[in-house]
Design a protein around this motif. Structure first.
Motif, PDB file in Angstrom:
ATOM      1  N   ARG A  65       8.564   5.711   6.684  1.00 53.88           N
ATOM      2  CA  ARG A  65       7.117   5.533   6.518  1.00 53.88           C
ATOM      3  C   ARG A  65       6.431   6.891   6.608  1.00 53.88           C
ATOM      4  N   ASP A  66       5.441   7.069   5.769  1.00 56.21           N
ATOM      5  CA  ASP A  66       4.624   8.280   5.813  1.00 56.21           C
ATOM      6  C   ASP A  66       3.226   7.864   6.253  1.00 56.21           C
TER       7      ASP A  66
ATOM      8  N   GLY B  30       2.781   5.595   2.285  1.00 60.54           N
ATOM      9  CA  GLY B  30       3.138   4.204   2.561  1.00 60.54           C
ATOM     10  C   GLY B  30       4.490   4.109   3.231  1.00 60.54           C
ATOM     11  N   GLY B  31       5.272   3.094   2.852  1.00 58.81           N
ATOM     12  CA  GLY B  31       6.569   2.891   3.486  1.00 58.81           C
ATOM     13  C   GLY B  31       7.535   2.169   2.574  1.00 58.81           C
TER      14      GLY B  31
ATOM     15  N   ASP C 210       0.822  -1.214   0.000  1.00 64.09           N
ATOM     16  CA  ASP C 210       0.000   0.000   0.000  1.00 64.09           C
ATOM     17  C   ASP C 210       0.857   1.265   0.000  1.00 64.09           C
ATOM     18  N   SER C 211       1.763   1.349  -0.972  1.00 58.83           N
ATOM     19  CA  SER C 211       2.685   2.485  -1.028  1.00 58.83           C
ATOM     20  C   SER C 211       2.758   3.040  -2.444  1.00 58.83           C
TER      21      SER C 211
ATOM     22  N   VAL D 193       6.215  11.473   9.190  1.00 56.17           N
ATOM     23  CA  VAL D 193       7.273  10.645   8.629  1.00 56.17           C
ATOM     24  C   VAL D 193       8.010   9.934   9.760  1.00 56.17           C
ATOM     25  N   GLN D 194       7.994   8.606   9.718  1.00 59.28           N
ATOM     26  CA  GLN D 194       8.686   7.786  10.712  1.00 59.28           C
ATOM     27  C   GLN D 194       9.975   7.259  10.100  1.00 59.28           C
ATOM     28  N   ILE D 195      11.101   7.493  10.774  1.00 61.96           N
ATOM     29  CA  ILE D 195      12.415   7.141  10.245  1.00 61.96           C
ATOM     30  C   ILE D 195      13.135   6.245  11.247  1.00 61.96           C
TER      31      ILE D 195
END
Length: 253
Positions: A148-149, A116-117, A101-102, A154-156
Motif C-alpha cells: 500500500r502507498d 492506493g493498494g 481507489d488505486s 509504502v506499507q508491505i
C-alpha cells in the motif's frame, strides 16, 4: 522365299502410375500453399495475444476508459479503480488484486503502484514497485503479499513466503508474517538527478490525471475499510474464478 518389310511405329506411352504421381504433386503444392497462407496470419495473431486479462468489480478505468466487465491488458496499461470498485489482473502464474481507489501500471514482469493498494499472489516472482521501493518474492515458490502507498509511505506485508525489499538503503528480507514500511520517495540528494524512469513516471501521472478522478484515499486507512477490503478480496477472487475457466492459482501441494 519372299521377304516382307515390317513397319514399326513407336507410340509414347503414359502409365497410369505416372499420371497419378503428377496429380498428387499438384495437389501437394496446393496444400502447401494453403498451409503457408494460414501459418502467417496465425503467427501474427499469436504475437498480438494479451499479456494478461483484467476482470473488474465495479467501475474500473483502463487507460482512462471505463470497462464494464473484462478486457485484455498489455504491458504499459494503466488500471484505475474508484472508491467502491476493485479489479483483478490475471497473468500466467500470478494474480494481482487492485484494491479500491488505486492506480496501477501493468508491466511485463510486474506491476507499478502509483497510489492506493494491491495484493499479489504469484509463483513467478512477480515484482511490485512503489516509488523507489521494489518488492519481490525471495524464492520461486507460491508467495502472497500486499503493498500500500499511503501518503508517500509504502506499507508491505508478507502473508505467505518471504519477500525481498529493495530501496535506496539496500536490500532486506521480510519474513513471512511480518510487516514493514518504507519511504516511497528517494532522498533529497538522489532527487537532484532526474532519471529516465522518473521522467516516464511523470508522464504516467499526467495521463492518469486526464482520467476521471477517483474518490479520496482516506478510505484505505480506516480499520472498518480494511475489514471490508479483506472481505472484498475473497469475494472478488471467487467472482473472477467463476468468470474464467483458467485456474487462478496453482494447486497446493
Amino acid at each position: 522365299m519372299t521377304k516382307k518389310g515390317f513397319g514399326i511405329t513407336i507410340h509414347e506411352v503414359h502409365p497410369k502410375g505416372q499420371e497419378m504421381l503428377s496429380t498428387m504433386r499438384t495437389l501437394h503444392l496446393k496444400m502447401l500453399s494453403c498451409a503457408m497462407c494460414l501459418m502467417f496470419p496465425l503467427s501474427s495473431f499469436a504475437a498480438d495475444q494479451p499479456a494478461a486479462m483484467l476482470y473488474t468489480h465495479g467501475t474500473t478505468l483502463l487507460n482512462g476508459s471505463s470497462i464494464s466487465r473484462s478486457s485484455a491488458i498489455f504491458s504499459g496499461d494503466l488500471v484505475q479503480t474508484e472508491a467502491s470498485s476493485a479489479a483483478n489482473i490475471n497473468a500466467s502464474g500470478s494474480i494481482v488484486l487492485v484494491l479500491n481507489d488505486s492506480l496501477v501500471q501493468y508491466e511485463d514482469r510486474g506491476v507499478e503502484l502509483e497510489h492506493g493498494g494491491l495484493t499479489v499472489s504469484t509463483s513467478k516472482q512477480l515484482v511490485t514497485r512503489a516509488g523507489n521501493v521494489v518488492v519481490s518474492p525471495a524464492a520461486s515458490v507460491w508467495t502472497e503479499f500486499s503493498v500500500r502507498d499511503v501518503d508517500g509511505t509504502v506499507q508491505i506485508e508478507a502473508r505467505k513466503g518471504d519477500l525481498t525489499v529493495v530501496d535506496e538503503k539496500g536490500a532486506t528480507t521480510l519474513a513471512q508474517g511480518q510487516q514493514t514500511t518504507r519511504e516511497a520517495s528517494a532522498s533529497q540528494q538522489d532527487n537532484q538527478t532526474t532519471t529516465e524512469d522518473e521522467k516516464k513516471k511523470k508522464k504516467r501521472r499526467k495521463a492518469a490525471a486526464a482520467a476521471p478522478p477517483a474518490a479520496g484515499g482516506g478510505i484505505l486507512n480506516s480499520p472498518v475499510a480494511i475489514g471490508i477490503g479483506s472481505a472484498a478480496i475473497v469475494g472478488v477472487t471467487a467472482w473472477v474464478l467463476l468468470q474464467s475457466s483458467t485456474p487462478a492459482s496453482p494447486a497446493v501441494p
